[in-house]
Design a protein around this motif. Sequence first.
Motif, PDB file in Angstrom:
ATOM      1  N   PRO A   3       0.819  -1.205   0.000  1.00 39.29           N
ATOM      2  CA  PRO A   3       0.000   0.000   0.000  1.00 39.29           C
ATOM      3  C   PRO A   3       0.850   1.251   0.000  1.00 39.29           C
ATOM      4  O   PRO A   3       1.873   1.327   0.634  1.00 39.29           O
ATOM      5  CB  PRO A   3      -0.792  -0.110   1.313  1.00 39.29           C
ATOM      6  N   TYR A   4       0.423   2.290  -0.739  1.00 44.01           N
ATOM      7  CA  TYR A   4       1.036   3.589  -0.643  1.00 44.01           C
ATOM      8  C   TYR A   4      -0.108   4.580  -0.558  1.00 44.01           C
ATOM      9  O   TYR A   4      -1.012   4.576  -1.377  1.00 44.01           O
ATOM     10  CB  TYR A   4       1.937   3.898  -1.838  1.00 44.01           C
ATOM     11  N   SER A   5      -0.080   5.430   0.464  1.00 42.42           N
ATOM     12  CA  SER A   5      -1.186   6.327   0.717  1.00 42.42           C
ATOM     13  C   SER A   5      -2.466   5.532   0.616  1.00 42.42           C
ATOM     14  O   SER A   5      -2.636   4.545   1.311  1.00 42.42           O
ATOM     15  CB  SER A   5      -1.154   7.495  -0.275  1.00 42.42           C
ATOM     16  N   SER A   6      -3.365   5.896  -0.315  1.00 44.73           N
ATOM     17  CA  SER A   6      -4.609   5.170  -0.433  1.00 44.73           C
ATOM     18  C   SER A   6      -4.595   4.203  -1.596  1.00 44.73           C
ATOM     19  O   SER A   6      -5.604   3.579  -1.903  1.00 44.73           O
ATOM     20  CB  SER A   6      -5.765   6.160  -0.622  1.00 44.73           C
ATOM     21  N   ALA A   7      -3.432   4.064  -2.261  1.00 43.93           N
ATOM     22  CA  ALA A   7      -3.379   3.164  -3.402  1.00 43.93           C
ATOM     23  C   ALA A   7      -2.287   2.126  -3.209  1.00 43.93           C
ATOM     24  O   ALA A   7      -2.235   1.495  -2.177  1.00 43.93           O
ATOM     25  CB  ALA A   7      -3.198   3.963  -4.683  1.00 43.93           C
ATOM     26  N   GLY A  32       6.100   6.417  13.446  1.00 43.23           N
ATOM     27  CA  GLY A  32       5.005   7.265  12.995  1.00 43.23           C
ATOM     28  C   GLY A  32       5.019   7.507  11.507  1.00 43.23           C
ATOM     29  O   GLY A  32       4.528   8.533  11.034  1.00 43.23           O
ATOM     30  N   GLY A  33       5.571   6.552  10.747  1.00 42.39           N
ATOM     31  CA  GLY A  33       5.685   6.703   9.309  1.00 42.39           C
ATOM     32  C   GLY A  33       4.342   6.753   8.605  1.00 42.39           C
ATOM     33  O   GLY A  33       3.297   6.449   9.169  1.00 42.39           O
ATOM     34  N   GLY A  34       4.376   7.154   7.342  1.00 37.42           N
ATOM     35  CA  GLY A  34       3.177   7.277   6.545  1.00 37.42           C
ATOM     36  C   GLY A  34       3.110   8.639   5.882  1.00 37.42           C
ATOM     37  O   GLY A  34       4.018   9.465   6.024  1.00 37.42           O
ATOM     38  N   ILE A  35       2.041   8.887   5.159  1.00 34.50           N
ATOM     39  CA  ILE A  35       1.849  10.143   4.435  1.00 34.50           C
ATOM     40  C   ILE A  35       0.667  10.873   5.041  1.00 34.50           C
ATOM     41  O   ILE A  35      -0.464  10.380   5.018  1.00 34.50           O
ATOM     42  CB  ILE A  35       1.589   9.878   2.940  1.00 34.50           C
ATOM     43  N   THR A  36       0.924  12.054   5.581  1.00 32.05           N
ATOM     44  CA  THR A  36      -0.152  12.845   6.181  1.00 32.05           C
ATOM     45  C   THR A  36      -0.399  14.164   5.450  1.00 32.05           C
ATOM     46  O   THR A  36      -1.373  14.853   5.750  1.00 32.05           O
ATOM     47  CB  THR A  36       0.151  13.146   7.665  1.00 32.05           C
ATOM     48  N   ALA A  37       0.453  14.523   4.506  1.00 30.84           N
ATOM     49  CA  ALA A  37       0.238  15.737   3.720  1.00 30.84           C
ATOM     50  C   ALA A  37      -0.978  15.523   2.825  1.00 30.84           C
ATOM     51  O   ALA A  37      -1.005  14.572   2.034  1.00 30.84           O
ATOM     52  CB  ALA A  37       1.465  16.052   2.875  1.00 30.84           C
ATOM     53  N   PRO A  38      -1.990  16.378   2.919  1.00 33.95           N
ATOM     54  CA  PRO A  38      -3.226  16.185   2.158  1.00 33.95           C
ATOM     55  C   PRO A  38      -2.987  16.089   0.655  1.00 33.95           C
ATOM     56  O   PRO A  38      -2.265  16.894   0.075  1.00 33.95           O
ATOM     57  CB  PRO A  38      -4.045  17.437   2.497  1.00 33.95           C
ATOM     58  N   GLY A  39      -3.573  15.073   0.033  1.00 30.50           N
ATOM     59  CA  GLY A  39      -3.524  14.905  -1.406  1.00 30.50           C
ATOM     60  C   GLY A  39      -2.291  14.201  -1.939  1.00 30.50           C
ATOM     61  O   GLY A  39      -2.225  13.883  -3.130  1.00 30.50           O
ATOM     62  N   TRP A  40      -1.315  13.937  -1.091  1.00 27.67           N
ATOM     63  CA  TRP A  40      -0.059  13.354  -1.560  1.00 27.67           C
ATOM     64  C   TRP A  40      -0.076  11.832  -1.490  1.00 27.67           C
ATOM     65  O   TRP A  40      -0.767  11.237  -0.666  1.00 27.67           O
ATOM     66  CB  TRP A  40       1.110  13.909  -0.766  1.00 27.67           C
ATOM     67  N   MET A  41       0.708  11.229  -2.370  1.00 23.52           N
ATOM     68  CA  MET A  41       0.878   9.783  -2.438  1.00 23.52           C
ATOM     69  C   MET A  41       2.368   9.474  -2.509  1.00 23.52           C
ATOM     70  O   MET A  41       3.191  10.369  -2.694  1.00 23.52           O
ATOM     71  CB  MET A  41       0.157   9.218  -3.659  1.00 23.52           C
ATOM     72  N   GLY A  42       2.718   8.211  -2.384  1.00 26.96           N
ATOM     73  CA  GLY A  42       4.121   7.841  -2.428  1.00 26.96           C
ATOM     74  C   GLY A  42       4.330   6.413  -2.859  1.00 26.96           C
ATOM     75  O   GLY A  42       3.405   5.595  -2.858  1.00 26.96           O
ATOM     76  N   MET A  43       5.562   6.113  -3.224  1.00 28.23           N
ATOM     77  CA  MET A  43       5.933   4.754  -3.602  1.00 28.23           C
ATOM     78  C   MET A  43       7.403   4.537  -3.269  1.00 28.23           C
ATOM     79  O   MET A  43       8.197   5.470  -3.260  1.00 28.23           O
ATOM     80  CB  MET A  43       5.692   4.506  -5.096  1.00 28.23           C
ATOM     81  N   GLY A  54       7.132   2.833   5.887  1.00 24.40           N
ATOM     82  CA  GLY A  54       8.391   2.875   6.614  1.00 24.40           C
ATOM     83  C   GLY A  54       9.079   4.212   6.538  1.00 24.40           C
ATOM     84  O   GLY A  54      10.105   4.432   7.182  1.00 24.40           O
ATOM     85  N   SER A  55       8.542   5.130   5.719  1.00 27.00           N
ATOM     86  CA  SER A  55       9.034   6.503   5.622  1.00 27.00           C
ATOM     87  C   SER A  55       7.923   7.452   6.053  1.00 27.00           C
ATOM     88  O   SER A  55       6.762   7.053   6.162  1.00 27.00           O
ATOM     89  CB  SER A  55       9.465   6.828   4.188  1.00 27.00           C
ATOM     90  N   LYS A  56       8.275   8.721   6.270  1.00 26.01           N
ATOM     91  CA  LYS A  56       7.291   9.695   6.752  1.00 26.01           C
ATOM     92  C   LYS A  56       7.317  10.942   5.882  1.00 26.01           C
ATOM     93  O   LYS A  56       8.374  11.510   5.621  1.00 26.01           O
ATOM     94  CB  LYS A  56       7.595  10.071   8.206  1.00 26.01           C
ATOM     95  N   PHE A  57       6.117  11.366   5.449  1.00 25.50           N
ATOM     96  CA  PHE A  57       5.972  12.568   4.633  1.00 25.50           C
ATOM     97  C   PHE A  57       4.835  13.390   5.202  1.00 25.50           C
ATOM     98  O   PHE A  57       3.687  12.945   5.243  1.00 25.50           O
ATOM     99  CB  PHE A  57       5.664  12.182   3.185  1.00 25.50           C
ATOM    100  N   SER A  58       5.155  14.595   5.669  1.00 23.85           N
ATOM    101  CA  SER A  58       4.148  15.431   6.311  1.00 23.85           C
ATOM    102  C   SER A  58       4.286  16.870   5.833  1.00 23.85           C
ATOM    103  O   SER A  58       5.264  17.237   5.176  1.00 23.85           O
ATOM    104  CB  SER A  58       4.290  15.363   7.837  1.00 23.85           C
ATOM    105  N   LYS A  59       3.303  17.686   6.189  1.00 32.38           N
ATOM    106  CA  LYS A  59       3.319  19.092   5.815  1.00 32.38           C
ATOM    107  C   LYS A  59       3.261  19.949   7.056  1.00 32.38           C
ATOM    108  O   LYS A  59       2.482  19.690   7.978  1.00 32.38           O
ATOM    109  CB  LYS A  59       2.142  19.424   4.901  1.00 32.38           C
ATOM    110  N   MET A  60       4.113  20.972   7.083  1.00 34.48           N
ATOM    111  CA  MET A  60       4.137  21.917   8.193  1.00 34.48           C
ATOM    112  C   MET A  60       4.118  23.319   7.598  1.00 34.48           C
ATOM    113  O   MET A  60       5.127  23.800   7.082  1.00 34.48           O
ATOM    114  CB  MET A  60       5.381  21.714   9.054  1.00 34.48           C
ATOM    115  N   GLY A  61       2.956  23.963   7.615  1.00 30.00           N
ATOM    116  CA  GLY A  61       2.823  25.246   6.949  1.00 30.00           C
ATOM    117  C   GLY A  61       2.956  25.056   5.459  1.00 30.00           C
ATOM    118  O   GLY A  61       2.249  24.244   4.859  1.00 30.00           O
ATOM    119  N   ASP A  62       3.886  25.778   4.835  1.00 29.96           N
ATOM    120  CA  ASP A  62       4.132  25.639   3.406  1.00 29.96           C
ATOM    121  C   ASP A  62       5.279  24.678   3.114  1.00 29.96           C
ATOM    122  O   ASP A  62       5.713  24.555   1.962  1.00 29.96           O
ATOM    123  CB  ASP A  62       4.462  27.009   2.794  1.00 29.96           C
TER     124      ASP A  62
END
Length: 229
Positions: A3-7, A32-43, A54-62
Amino acid sequence: MRPYSSAFAVAAMAILPGIALAQGDANRTVTGGGITAPGWMGMVDPGSPDPISGSKFSKMGDMYMVTTGPASTYWNPANKASGDYTVKATFTEPKFQNLNSHPHPYGLVIGGNDMGTAAATYLYCAVNGNGTFIVRGFGPAAFQMNGGRGGAAESIHKAAAKGESVTNEMAMSVKGDKVTCSINGKEIASYDKSAITGAGHLKSSDGVYGVRFAHNTEGSVNGLTVTKP
């Protein structure tokens, strides 16, 4: 498939020279890995033994914050570019080699098509905090544009020492029949479009854009934008 994000993430047999398995360092698992930035996906990279979680992608402000276990590529399907364009962002590694024993690259992705599938194609230019860079891509198999070890460029900012911060502004441009990579305002690589598209390479230089970080790497991305001439 993983799985990656929702796909789904790609899990192919080919292994790109220079990723986790080839480098010998085991992928870390990010708490706490995963993708929390809205609309983003990963592979993850093809051949990776670990999932994108196993990796983490998030958004903080811009700003986007990235901490990788496995090498990971991230994109938002809404971020597309076609024809002539320039994608730009500023990358900061807050503590050079904080999670690894040697420099690991991170940078921009363009020309993404069929992302999240085994047929994914894209090109990336990635910088190391030691003054070197690589230009590589994924097509039916991984391919290298400037060799397995990449090259050096005077415009690349270097970290003063391990644990020190280093920042580089990167840009990838498509103009006419040329595809270029620039760092800190200086063009460091240029290729004919025909050399990166077609059989064995990218489906097209048109597609989604995003970012890619090698395994066991921590950094931030600011000002990710696309402009047209």
